[in-house]
Design an enzyme around this catalytic site. Structure first.
Site, PDB file in Angstrom:
ATOM      1  N   ARG A 274      -7.077   6.291  20.437  1.00 54.28           N
ATOM      2  CA  ARG A 274      -7.715   7.442  19.793  1.00 54.28           C
ATOM      3  C   ARG A 274      -8.106   7.224  18.326  1.00 54.28           C
ATOM      4  NH1 ARG A 274      -5.538  13.133  22.058  1.00 54.28           N
ATOM      5  NH2 ARG A 274      -3.852  12.836  20.569  1.00 54.28           N
TER       6      ARG A 274
ATOM      7  N   GLY B 213       0.826  -1.200   0.000  1.00 62.24           N
ATOM      8  CA  GLY B 213       0.000   0.000   0.000  1.00 62.24           C
ATOM      9  C   GLY B 213       0.859   1.248   0.000  1.00 62.24           C
TER      10      GLY B 213
END
Length: 478
Positions: free
Chosen positions: A136, A22
């Site tokens: 987060r 990727g």
């Protein structure tokens, strides 16, 4: 059409390059084969054009953080980190599959399997919390699968320490799984907001869609944020999902943080109770003991120092104190990609209490201050990140209202100009393709009957990317 080709894979001693996995705005991920021990690994390599001394420090901090946490069986393993001969920092990681993030959209995953995944991933998050770290960015695409089907939590790219969360830094987030108080910029993250994201992730795996995504309706960023703000969770809509499980997840996504489960561990134990209700064996909780949380984080390098906090920054009172405090420190230049750079030195403060856990477990909150670096959110395979960036005035514009029209053999996507400057460009992440950079406001994907094609569009300004659009997906019908 213009696109950024992957960089040349670096020559790494003891590793043989296989192929590219990727590409992102700041790094590439390659598949390598390690010579000894022989195994396939994923290697994330920084792009040479973005590497400077600050980026090197940030990359090293991420490597330190991941290496300390990856001892947990449900956190992605980092094998090593170094700098290649051409000066590019790289991270060698366990090679895992991103198939779960595709699977929940395609098929109905059995409830017991999802509960097993939830307990294992919840154990990983709880362990990170006990080590003083907030993830987060908890969401389905950050749950990968090992070669043996074991779920692991990945991408601590925008993680922070519990102590640092008291500082109101800019933060990246993924809207569909972000708590209302985070979207409203009341806090960059707390344990309660992690409880929300974790509950929203489990809901998504069960429902095949994010909690506030309405099939057939508009699901733009603004629509999702408005629904999340109201926090009225719709039923999952599966007859095999027990009402008790729905109640557990609805509580985890309560509008008021104090109405949610107080810890990830509490939510996980409620999920275990549902397993018992369904007559399946309880998935064991794997939470590191407190001494590990202390010792494992104590030997980080100078930029990763320990700071004490009397309790986690999670209460409403703590948020009020933050709002009354003097001006917050400025966000770093990498805030637009969800990076937090903070350096401080202080001492450990420990407070303990006792809660039931099997027979008994000590429950301690240890707050840690790191130069926490959130380097890059890069997908392996088809992982696509939907981010929202809280930045200062003059923020990078966000693409909205992506339209899709089918032609005889392709899907044509287009969108209105969000307010680009002459030097800006669009970074497009599309189904089964590498990221593409272009200036045109349309994009075409060749498709066959029944194909599901998706894109997200992000504005690139001066080498920094803003918030991604909500992923636009269509099923092609000829």
């Amino acid at each position: 059409m213009a696109r950024r080709l992957p960089s040349l894979p670096p020559v790494l001693p003891g590793f043989a390059h296989v192929h590219v996995l990727g590409s992102g705005g700041f790094a590439d991920v390659f598949l390598y084969e390690q010579n000894m021990p022989r195994r396939q690994v994923a290697v994330k390599v920084m792009l040479s054009e973005v590497v400077n001394e600050q980026v090197r420090h940030m990359f090293q901090a991420e490597a330190n953080l991941m290496a300390q946490l990856s001892a947990h069986p449900s956190i992605l393993t980092v094998y090593q980190a170094s700098v290649s001969s051409d000066g590019r920092p790289y991270l060698v990681m366990e090679f895992c599959s991103s198939g779960l993030s595709d699977r929940y959209r395609r098929e109905r995953i059995p409830v017991p399997e999802i509960l097993r995944i939830a307990v294992k991933i919840g154990s990983a998050i709880e362990t990170a919390h006990r080590a003083g770290v907030l993830h987060r960015d908890i969401k389905p695409s950050n749950i990968l699968l090992t070669a043996y089907g074991h779920p692991v939590l990945s991408d601590f790219g925008i993680a922070s320490t519990l102590g640092e969360a008291e500082n109101h830094d800019a933060v990246g987030m993924s809207i569909p799984w972000s708590a209302p108080e985070v979207l409203d910029d009341e806090t960059p993250g707390t344990i309660e907001s992690e409880v929300w994201s974790f509950a929203a992730t489990v809901y998504t795996l069960l429902a095949g869609r994010s909690p506030f995504e309405v099939p057939g309706d508009s699901n733009k960023s603004t629509d999702l944020m408005a629904r999340i703000s109201r926090a009225k969770v719709q039923p999952i809509g599966r007859p095999d999902v027990p009402a008790s499980l729905e109640r557990v997840l609805q509580r985890g996504m309560s509008r008021r943080p104090e109405s949610r489960q107080g810890t990830i561990l509490e939510l996980v134990r409620e999920i275990q109770a549902v397993e018992t209700e369904l007559g399946v064996l309880q998935t064991p909780i794997e939470v590191a003991v407190d001494d590990w949380a202390l010792s494992s984080m104590s030997d980080l390098e100078e930029r990763t120092r320990v700071r004490g906090v009397a309790g986690a920054p999670s209460s409403t009172a703590a948020r009020r104190r933050r709002r009354r405090s003097s001006a917050a420190e400025p966000a770093s230049e990498y805030a637009a990609v969800g990076t937090i750079l903070r350096s401080s030195s202080s001492q450990i403060a420990r407070s303990t209490g006792t809660i039931p856990l099997a027979t008994r477990r000590a429950f301690r909150w240890v707050a840690i201050s790191l130069v926490a670096a959130a380097v890059l959110v890069i997908g392996l395979g088809a992982i696509v990140t939907t981010s929202l960036v809280r930045a200062n005035a003059g923020a990078i514009p966000v693409v909205v209202d992506i339209d899709a029209q089918a032609t005889t053999d392709s899907v044509e996507f287009s969108w209105p100009d969000p307010g680009l400057l002459p030097s800006d460009s669009y970074q497009i992440s599309a189904t089964d393709r590498q990221s593409i950079i272009q200036t045109r406001r349309e994009f075409s994907i060749t498709a066959s009957d029944g194909d599901r094609v998706c894109i997200t569009v992000t504005v690139n300004r001066d080498g920094k990317t803003g918030a991604s659009s909500i992923e636009k997906c269509v099923v092609f019908e000829s």
